[in-house]
Design an enzyme around this catalytic site. Structure first.
Site, PDB file in Angstrom:
ATOM      1  N   ALA A  43      -7.848   7.524  -0.489  1.00  0.00           N
ATOM      2  CA  ALA A  43      -6.618   7.122  -1.165  1.00  0.00           C
ATOM      3  C   ALA A  43      -5.666   6.350  -0.266  1.00  0.00           C
ATOM      4  CB  ALA A  43      -5.905   8.359  -1.718  1.00  0.00           C
ATOM      5  N   ASP A  44      -5.799   6.491   1.043  1.00  0.00           N
ATOM      6  CA  ASP A  44      -4.876   5.825   1.962  1.00  0.00           C
ATOM      7  C   ASP A  44      -5.661   5.224   3.129  1.00  0.00           C
ATOM      8  OD1 ASP A  44      -2.504   4.912   2.990  1.00  0.00           O
ATOM      9  OD2 ASP A  44      -1.877   6.834   3.845  1.00  0.00           O
ATOM     10  N   LEU A  45      -6.552   4.304   2.809  1.00  0.00           N
ATOM     11  CA  LEU A  45      -7.394   3.684   3.830  1.00  0.00           C
ATOM     12  C   LEU A  45      -6.578   2.647   4.586  1.00  0.00           C
ATOM     13  CD1 LEU A  45     -10.227   3.606   5.038  1.00  0.00           C
ATOM     14  CD2 LEU A  45     -10.804   1.802   3.383  1.00  0.00           C
TER      15      LEU A  45
END
Length: 243
Positions: A167-169
């Site tokens: 979700a937060d690459l």
């Protein structure tokens, strides 16, 4: 993992006895860790990450914080929908799945939720990836070799082949220990997804992170050719056994 006895005002604690013989509420208190001489350092992110040592092992403690506009109102509070649906419970499940597939992620150690009416707060302890640093730091000091960018692309392909949506690459959530020895961290809100259209968007998110860090830092070792090398590694990357 096994669940500790709920304590009045301290919520529910779940931990893995293979990593820690006992976990009390004090393990989730950075001040207590500091007073006991266990705290080694801390890093930054959406919330602070505290690094500490215990029983000869190294761990990372993270308190769950909201991001985006909703953080102005709810900060670190989440709607209670049950213990197994809490943020740390879901993150621990996916970390355990990925570790079982041999993917380079930290191991979950313990987690806690403190419920207050319809809301709750939460913390997570995972193993620390020793001698590894986030790419945001490394790229301020040196350029990655072409082979390193290609290796990172191949690793991301392994995660995507297992249908893992991060979700937060971004560069802060990718650690490098030695050349071509990458790890992904912070799997809050991540999940196993079907299909494949989201994969290209996931890579574009990482590309935006590279450009954002480049704009913030006058000396930042990133060029478009670097991301092209990452995409080559991604395209040629093969699925890991069992993924």
């Amino acid at each position: 993992m096994q669940q500790g006895m709920p304590e009045e005002g301290q919520g529910h604690i779940v931990y893995d006895p293979e990593w820690l013989s006992e976990v009390t509420p004090e393990f989730f208190d950075p001040h207590h860790l500091s007073v006991q001489g266990m705290l080694s350092s801390f890093g930054s992110g959406r919330g602070t990450v505290w690094l500490f040592r215990h029983e000869g092992k190294e761990f990372a403690l993270r308190h769950y914080h909201r991001g985006g506009k909703v953080a102005q109102f709810l900060e670190d509070r989440y709607l209670w929908t049950g213990l197994n649906r809490s943020r740390p419970a879901r993150e621990v499940r996916i970390l355990s799945q990925l570790a079982g597939q041999g993917l380079p992620v930290p191991s979950p150690v313990a987690w806690r939720v403190i419920r207050s009416g319809l809301m709750y707060r939460a913390d997570l302890i995972v193993t620390r990836i020793s001698h590894a640093r986030p790419l945001t730091q490394i790229l301020r000091e040196r350029a990655l070799e072409v082979a390193e960018w290609e290796g990172l692309g191949a690793l991301l392909r392994r995660f995507h082949d297992f249908q893992v949506w991060h979700a937060d690459l971004n560069l802060s959530n990718i650690l490098l220990r030695t050349p071509d020895d990458f790890f992904l961290i912070d799997f809050d809100r991540c999940r196993i997804r079907s299909g494949g259209l989201w994969k290209r968007r996931n890579l574009k998110r990482l590309h935006r992170s590279c450009l954002k860090e480049q704009a913030k830092n006058p000396e930042f070792y990133f060029r478009e050719q670097d991301f092209e090398a990452l995409l080559r590694g991604y395209a040629s990357g093969a699925s890991a056994p069992g993924s």
